[in-house]
Enzyme design. Structure first.
Site, PDB file in Angstrom:
ATOM      1  N   ASP A  44      33.461  79.566   9.821  1.00  0.00           N
ATOM      2  CA  ASP A  44      34.006  80.526  10.772  1.00  0.00           C
ATOM      3  C   ASP A  44      32.929  81.053  11.713  1.00  0.00           C
ATOM      4  O   ASP A  44      31.726  80.866  11.490  1.00  0.00           O
ATOM      5  CB  ASP A  44      34.647  81.695  10.029  1.00  0.00           C
ATOM      6  CG  ASP A  44      35.939  81.310   9.344  1.00  0.00           C
ATOM      7  OD1 ASP A  44      36.585  80.344   9.798  1.00  0.00           O
ATOM      8  OD2 ASP A  44      36.308  81.971   8.349  1.00  0.00           O
ATOM      9  N   TYR A  88      27.476  77.609  -1.612  1.00  0.00           N
ATOM     10  CA  TYR A  88      27.339  78.661  -0.603  1.00  0.00           C
ATOM     11  C   TYR A  88      26.460  79.779  -1.154  1.00  0.00           C
ATOM     12  O   TYR A  88      26.389  79.995  -2.370  1.00  0.00           O
ATOM     13  CB  TYR A  88      28.705  79.262  -0.250  1.00  0.00           C
ATOM     14  CG  TYR A  88      29.595  78.388   0.580  1.00  0.00           C
ATOM     15  CD1 TYR A  88      29.606  78.492   1.973  1.00  0.00           C
ATOM     16  CD2 TYR A  88      30.459  77.472  -0.016  1.00  0.00           C
ATOM     17  CE1 TYR A  88      30.444  77.704   2.742  1.00  0.00           C
ATOM     18  CE2 TYR A  88      31.297  76.670   0.752  1.00  0.00           C
ATOM     19  CZ  TYR A  88      31.282  76.795   2.127  1.00  0.00           C
ATOM     20  OH  TYR A  88      32.108  76.005   2.886  1.00  0.00           O
TER      21      TYR A  88
END
Length: 270
Positions: free
Chosen positions: A55, A110
């Protein structure tokens, strides 16, 4: 030849990684660099693809793309010279038959960075609730067809002034890691306990967790089980990294002073 490139980027300048008409995106910049080098004419015909989208504001240490080209030497030697300074390739590989950067991934990792972590030990304990296969409906947008995901590793550790949430899974839902980070942040501040995470993973979804801000998230690593040949960072990106680091260190110091109580006496002689 089907080439795979591992690359990094700062996400704050881009409207996400995925190609969007009339918007500056990571894919758009990468494809533009490939066209400039005449590695391909049409990105669709070249089967250009990335491992997944990030994003707006999310960064990557190890994003991966692949594409077909008949000029592999030019791609390896010149891509870092024509990419913008906030995108740089760190490795390349000749992709095996059937390789796809999204579907061939064994796992993804992540990291989410917390600047004011609170109780990191409690956060680490709560992070263990994510391990295994769960229904992550409460940690993703509504409407995901298959909300079950398997988490392989989950931990919180201290890195200087930051707490870092590191999570590895086979795949992730949209905003899933940022929603997980929201809950761990609440645990660190004493606003929630590990049991609340367990209830969100097992009970009916009465509410969905809000996503944490994007700027703390980094796509850290993607495992394909294939070796990548390292690529040196180019001079432009190296300068950009140094300049950004110096700027943010300076701004952190200035922000700290500006945030001080204004009732404190001024420093004599200034």
């Amino acid at each position: 030849m089907n080439l795979a490139f591992r690359f990094s980027y700062f996400g704050d300048r881009f409207f996400g990684s995925q190609m969007q008409p009339d918007l500056c995106t990571v894919e758009g910049e990468f494809i533009g660099a490939c066209r400039l080098l005449r590695l391909f004419d049409d990105w669709r015909e070249a089967n250009f693809a990335t491992a997944g989208r990030t994003d707006r504001g999310v960064h990557a240490r190890s994003q991966v793309c692949s594409f077909l080209t008949d000029k592999p030497e030019r791609a390896i030697e010149a891509l870092n010279r024509v990419l913008p300074a906030d995108i740089w390739c760190t490795g390349w590989a000749e992709a095996p038959d059937g390789f796809h950067p999204r579907y061939s991934a064994v796992s993804r990792t992540y990291r989410y960075y917390f600047s004011a972590p609170g109780d990191a030990a409690a956060m680490h304990e709560a992070a263990q609730e994510f391990l295994g296969r769960h229904d992550f409906s409460a940690f993703a947008r509504a409407g995901d067809r298959n909300p079950e995901r398997r988490i392989l590793a989950s931990r919180v550790f201290i890195d200087g002034e930051f707490a870092v949430f590191e999570v590895t899974g086979e795949s992730f839902l949209w905003n899933m890691v940022r929603c997980m980070a929201t809950m761990l942040g609440r645990v660190g501040r004493g606003e929630a306990e590990a049991g609340e995470i367990a209830r969100l993973l097992t009970g009916p979804v009465e509410r969905r967790v809000a996503a944490a801000p994007p700027e703390g998230l980094i796509l850290w690593d993607i495992d394909y089980g294939i070796p990548f040949t390292p690529l040196p960072i180019d001079a432009g990106s190296s300068r950009h990294l140094g300049d950004r680091h110096r700027y943010h260190v300076l701004m952190a110091k200035i922000s700290a002073h500006l945030a001080q109580d204004h009732r404190q006496p001024d420093t004599p002689g200034i």
